[in-house]
Design a protein around this motif. Structure first.
Motif, PDB file in Angstrom:
ATOM      1  N   GLN A  82      29.785   3.699 -13.654  1.00  0.00           N
ATOM      2  CA  GLN A  82      29.863   1.779 -14.646  1.00  0.00           C
ATOM      3  C   GLN A  82      29.364   0.735 -13.118  1.00  0.00           C
ATOM      4  N   GLY A  83      29.464   1.426 -12.228  1.00  0.00           N
ATOM      5  CA  GLY A  83      28.403   0.060 -11.125  1.00  0.00           C
ATOM      6  C   GLY A  83      26.922   0.689 -12.014  1.00  0.00           C
ATOM      7  N   SER A  84      26.038   1.379 -11.739  1.00  0.00           N
ATOM      8  CA  SER A  84      25.072   1.892 -11.939  1.00  0.00           C
ATOM      9  C   SER A  84      24.992   1.380 -13.507  1.00  0.00           C
ATOM     10  N   TYR A  85      25.245   1.723 -13.901  1.00  0.00           N
ATOM     11  CA  TYR A  85      25.176   1.520 -15.218  1.00  0.00           C
ATOM     12  C   TYR A  85      25.315  -0.076 -15.692  1.00  0.00           C
ATOM     13  N   ALA A  86      25.759  -0.434 -14.988  1.00  0.00           N
ATOM     14  CA  ALA A  86      25.554  -2.401 -15.598  1.00  0.00           C
ATOM     15  C   ALA A  86      24.701  -2.505 -14.723  1.00  0.00           C
ATOM     16  N   ALA A  87      23.856  -2.343 -13.275  1.00  0.00           N
ATOM     17  CA  ALA A  87      23.262  -2.703 -13.284  1.00  0.00           C
ATOM     18  C   ALA A  87      22.135  -2.124 -13.648  1.00  0.00           C
ATOM     19  N   THR A  88      21.248  -1.269 -14.401  1.00  0.00           N
ATOM     20  CA  THR A  88      20.301  -0.501 -14.881  1.00  0.00           C
ATOM     21  C   THR A  88      20.233  -1.203 -16.234  1.00  0.00           C
ATOM     22  N   ASN A  89      21.498  -1.841 -17.274  1.00  0.00           N
ATOM     23  CA  ASN A  89      22.191  -2.729 -18.266  1.00  0.00           C
ATOM     24  C   ASN A  89      20.955  -3.462 -17.964  1.00  0.00           C
ATOM     25  N   TYR A  90      21.157  -4.270 -17.471  1.00  0.00           N
ATOM     26  CA  TYR A  90      21.072  -5.812 -16.668  1.00  0.00           C
ATOM     27  C   TYR A  90      19.485  -5.817 -16.522  1.00  0.00           C
ATOM     28  N   LEU A  91      19.010  -4.676 -16.197  1.00  0.00           N
ATOM     29  CA  LEU A  91      17.442  -4.780 -15.669  1.00  0.00           C
ATOM     30  C   LEU A  91      16.919  -5.032 -16.833  1.00  0.00           C
ATOM     31  N   ILE A  92      17.726  -4.082 -18.192  1.00  0.00           N
ATOM     32  CA  ILE A  92      16.627  -3.533 -19.133  1.00  0.00           C
ATOM     33  C   ILE A  92      16.995  -4.671 -19.694  1.00  0.00           C
ATOM     34  N   GLN A  93      18.164  -5.542 -19.565  1.00  0.00           N
ATOM     35  CA  GLN A  93      17.767  -7.038 -20.787  1.00  0.00           C
ATOM     36  C   GLN A  93      16.798  -8.194 -20.210  1.00  0.00           C
ATOM     37  N   MET A  94      16.465  -7.934 -19.448  1.00  0.00           N
ATOM     38  CA  MET A  94      16.303  -8.702 -18.399  1.00  0.00           C
ATOM     39  C   MET A  94      15.207  -8.755 -18.590  1.00  0.00           C
ATOM     40  N   ARG A  95      14.959  -7.728 -18.041  1.00  0.00           N
ATOM     41  CA  ARG A  95      12.597  -6.895 -17.885  1.00  0.00           C
ATOM     42  C   ARG A  95      12.756  -7.015 -18.961  1.00  0.00           C
ATOM     43  N   LYS A  96      13.095  -6.379 -20.046  1.00  0.00           N
ATOM     44  CA  LYS A  96      12.235  -5.791 -21.799  1.00  0.00           C
ATOM     45  C   LYS A  96      11.554  -4.564 -20.485  1.00  0.00           C
ATOM     46  N   LYS A  97      11.944  -3.681 -19.813  1.00  0.00           N
ATOM     47  CA  LYS A  97      10.823  -3.119 -19.405  1.00  0.00           C
ATOM     48  C   LYS A  97      11.813  -1.373 -18.945  1.00  0.00           C
ATOM     49  N   GLN A  98      11.117  -0.463 -18.958  1.00  0.00           N
ATOM     50  CA  GLN A  98      11.713   0.934 -18.405  1.00  0.00           C
ATOM     51  C   GLN A  98      12.055   0.487 -17.091  1.00  0.00           C
ATOM     52  N   PRO A  99      13.438   0.978 -16.879  1.00  0.00           N
ATOM     53  CA  PRO A  99      13.460   0.525 -15.123  1.00  0.00           C
ATOM     54  C   PRO A  99      12.628   2.001 -13.836  1.00  0.00           C
ATOM     55  N   GLY A 100      12.577   1.237 -13.084  1.00  0.00           N
ATOM     56  CA  GLY A 100      12.901   2.902 -12.068  1.00  0.00           C
ATOM     57  C   GLY A 100      13.740   3.112 -11.421  1.00  0.00           C
ATOM     58  N   TYR A 101      13.785   3.990 -10.928  1.00  0.00           N
ATOM     59  CA  TYR A 101      15.481   4.354 -10.264  1.00  0.00           C
ATOM     60  C   TYR A 101      14.829   4.811  -8.268  1.00  0.00           C
ATOM     61  N   LEU A 102      15.585   4.196  -7.467  1.00  0.00           N
ATOM     62  CA  LEU A 102      15.364   4.033  -6.278  1.00  0.00           C
ATOM     63  C   LEU A 102      16.256   5.092  -5.817  1.00  0.00           C
ATOM     64  N   ALA A 103      15.822   6.819  -5.460  1.00  0.00           N
ATOM     65  CA  ALA A 103      17.034   7.565  -5.199  1.00  0.00           C
ATOM     66  C   ALA A 103      16.799   7.762  -4.061  1.00  0.00           C
ATOM     67  N   SER A 104      18.015   8.431  -3.122  1.00  0.00           N
ATOM     68  CA  SER A 104      18.345   7.942  -1.557  1.00  0.00           C
ATOM     69  C   SER A 104      17.881   9.666  -1.037  1.00  0.00           C
ATOM     70  N   SER A 105      16.793  10.059  -0.042  1.00  0.00           N
ATOM     71  CA  SER A 105      16.714  11.520  -0.725  1.00  0.00           C
ATOM     72  C   SER A 105      18.282  11.732  -0.296  1.00  0.00           C
ATOM     73  N   ILE A 106      18.646  11.633   0.877  1.00  0.00           N
ATOM     74  CA  ILE A 106      20.227  12.128   1.006  1.00  0.00           C
ATOM     75  C   ILE A 106      21.086  12.322   0.123  1.00  0.00           C
ATOM     76  N   ARG A 107      21.466  13.034  -1.095  1.00  0.00           N
ATOM     77  CA  ARG A 107      22.629  12.672  -2.416  1.00  0.00           C
ATOM     78  C   ARG A 107      23.236  13.115  -2.022  1.00  0.00           C
ATOM     79  N   LEU A 108      24.375  12.106  -2.047  1.00  0.00           N
ATOM     80  CA  LEU A 108      25.617  12.182  -1.143  1.00  0.00           C
ATOM     81  C   LEU A 108      26.076  11.732  -2.720  1.00  0.00           C
ATOM     82  N   ASN A 109      27.868  11.724  -3.078  1.00  0.00           N
ATOM     83  CA  ASN A 109      28.311  12.018  -4.111  1.00  0.00           C
ATOM     84  C   ASN A 109      28.722  10.964  -4.652  1.00  0.00           C
TER      85      ASN A 109
END
Length: 334
Positions: A166-193
Motif C-alpha cells: 500500500q505504501g509503495s503504491y501510494a508513493a509511486t502513484n504520487y510520483l506519476i501524478q505529479m511528474r507525468k513521467k515514468q518513475p525509476g526505482y532505487l532498489a536496495s542491493s539487499i532484498r529484505l522481505n
C-alpha cells in the motif's frame, strides 16, 4: 506426557548427572553435550521449568534480530517500537527484557539456549531482516510469539507488519501524478522481505497507470546513506541513465541518492524527484526535505504486545496476521 531427564539420558546414552548439568545450565559438561541434550529435550517435549521472577508478572522478551546491520543503519524503528512495547507491558504488569542478536557471533545460539533453560511467557521478535529458517528456531521453542515488521507467511506465529504494498503504491502513484513521467526505482542491493513487498506495490502502481515495469530505470544500490551516495555517484560519473523521478526502498537510499545528485549539480525536485519510505527524522531536516511513506512504529509495538498477551492467556487462540497501513508525507522532493 513429557519426557523425563532419565529418559533423555537413556535416549542419548549419557549419564543422568551429565543430563542434569546440561538441563540446569551448570558447568561440568561440554557445550556440544549441552546443545545435544537441549535439542533432544526440546524435540521430545521436555518441560523446562519457568524461571520464577519473584512476582506474578508475565516475563516477555523483545528480541531485535539484525541479519543485515547495514539495512538498519538507523535505530529509530526499534526504539519507537520499544516505546509501544514498554507502554503495554507497564499497563499489563509484565516484566520486559530486551536483547539484540547478531548472527555473526554466538548471540543467537546463546539466546535460544537461555530461553530453553529459563523459559519466558512470550517472545516479541523484530524481524526486519530475518529469514524463515531463523524464525522457526524460535517457534520451535513452543512459546507464544509475535513477529514484528516482517511479512513472512510460512511461520507458525502471529505477525504484525507494515502494509508495504500500500505504501509503495501510494508513493509511486504520487510520483506519476505529479511528474507525468515514468518513475525509476532505487532498489536496495539487499532484498529484505519488506523491500520485496515494496517492489510489488511499485509494479502495481505502474500497471494501474498503464506503464510497464520493464521501461523503468532500476538502480540497485546499498541500503545506507554512505553506500547509496557512493553507488549513485558511480552511476552519475559513468554516464548511466537517470530517471525523471524515483521511488526508493527506504529513506537511507533516497538520502544518499539526493546527496549524490546535489553534489553533481542536479536540482531537486526540478531535475529529479524522489520519495522514500520510513519517514525517519532526517527527512524534514534535509534541504530540500524528503517526501516519504510514514507509519506508526509505536502502534506496531503496542498492538504486537497486546496480541502476545492474549496469546499467553489462551494459547489455543489462532495466529493472526495484521498489517498497519501507511500514509504519504508530502514535502519538497517531488
Amino acid at each position: 506426557m513429557s519426557i523425563t531427564s532419565k529418559e533423555i539420558a537413556k535416549g542419548l546414552g549419557l549419564s543422568p548427572s551429565a543430563v542434569s548439568l546440561a538441563l540446569n545450565n551448570k558447568p561440568g559438561v561440554s557445550s556440544e553435550t549441552r546443545e545435544l541434550v537441549l535439542a533432544y529435550a526440546e524435540k521430545h517435549g521436555y518441560e523446562f521449568k519457568r524461571k520464577y521472577n519473584g512476582s506474578n508478572k508475565l516475563n516477555i522478551i523483545f528480541i531485535i534480530y539484525q541479519e543485515f546491520p547495514v539495512a538498519l543503519d538507523y535505530h529509530i524503528i526499534s526504539v519507537e517500537m520499544l516505546d509501544g512495547i514498554t507502554e503495554m507491558c507497564q499497563k499489563n504488569n509484565c516484566k520486559l527484557n530486551t536483547i539484540k542478536i547478531n548472527p555473526n557471533d554466538n548471540s543467537l545460539d546463546d539466546c535460544i539456549a537461555d530461553i530453553r533453560l529459563n523459559p519466558v511467557d512470550g517472545i516479541l521478535l523484530l524481524g526486519t531482516s530475518i529469514s524463515e529458517k531463523i524464525v522457526k528456531q524460535f517457534t520451535n521453542l513452543k512459546i507464544p510469539m509475535v513477529l514484528l515488521d516482517c511479512p513472512l507467511d510460512c511461520v507458525d506465529c502471529s505477525r504484525v507488519s507494515i502494509n508495504n504494498v500500500q505504501g509503495s503504491y501510494a508513493a509511486t502513484n504520487y510520483l506519476i501524478q505529479m511528474r507525468k513521467k515514468q518513475p525509476g526505482y532505487l532498489a536496495s542491493s539487499i532484498r529484505l522481505n519488506n523491500f520485496i513487498d515494496r517492489e510489488i506495490g511499485f509494479k502495481k502502481a505502474l500497471e494501474d497507470n498503464g506503464l510497464s515495469y520493464s521501461q523503468s530505470i532500476i538502480q540497485k544500490i546499498s541500503p545506507s546513506i554512505d553506500g547509496a551516495f557512493a553507488d549513485f555517484m558511480s552511476i552519475l560519473e559513468s554516464g548511466g541513465p537517470i530517471a525523471d523521478c524515483y521511488f526508493a526502498d527506504n529513506d537511507l537510499l533516497a538520502i544518499g541518492t539526493m546527496k549524490a545528485l546535489l553534489a553533481k549539480g542536479y536540482r531537486i525536485p526540478e531535475d529529479v524527484g524522489i520519495v522514500g519510505f520510513d519517514n525517519i527524522e532526517f527527512c524534514h531536516l534535509l534541504n530540500p526535505s524528503l517526501s516519504s511513506i510514514a507509519f506508526s512504529r509505536k502502534f506496531i509495538g503496542q498492538i504486537s504486545t497486546d496480541i502476545l498477551i492474549q496469546k499467553i492467556s489462551n494459547n489455543k487462540q489462532p495466529n493472526v496476521k495484521l498489517q498497519v497501513d501507511t500514509r504519504l508525507v508530502k514535502r519538497c522532493s517531488v
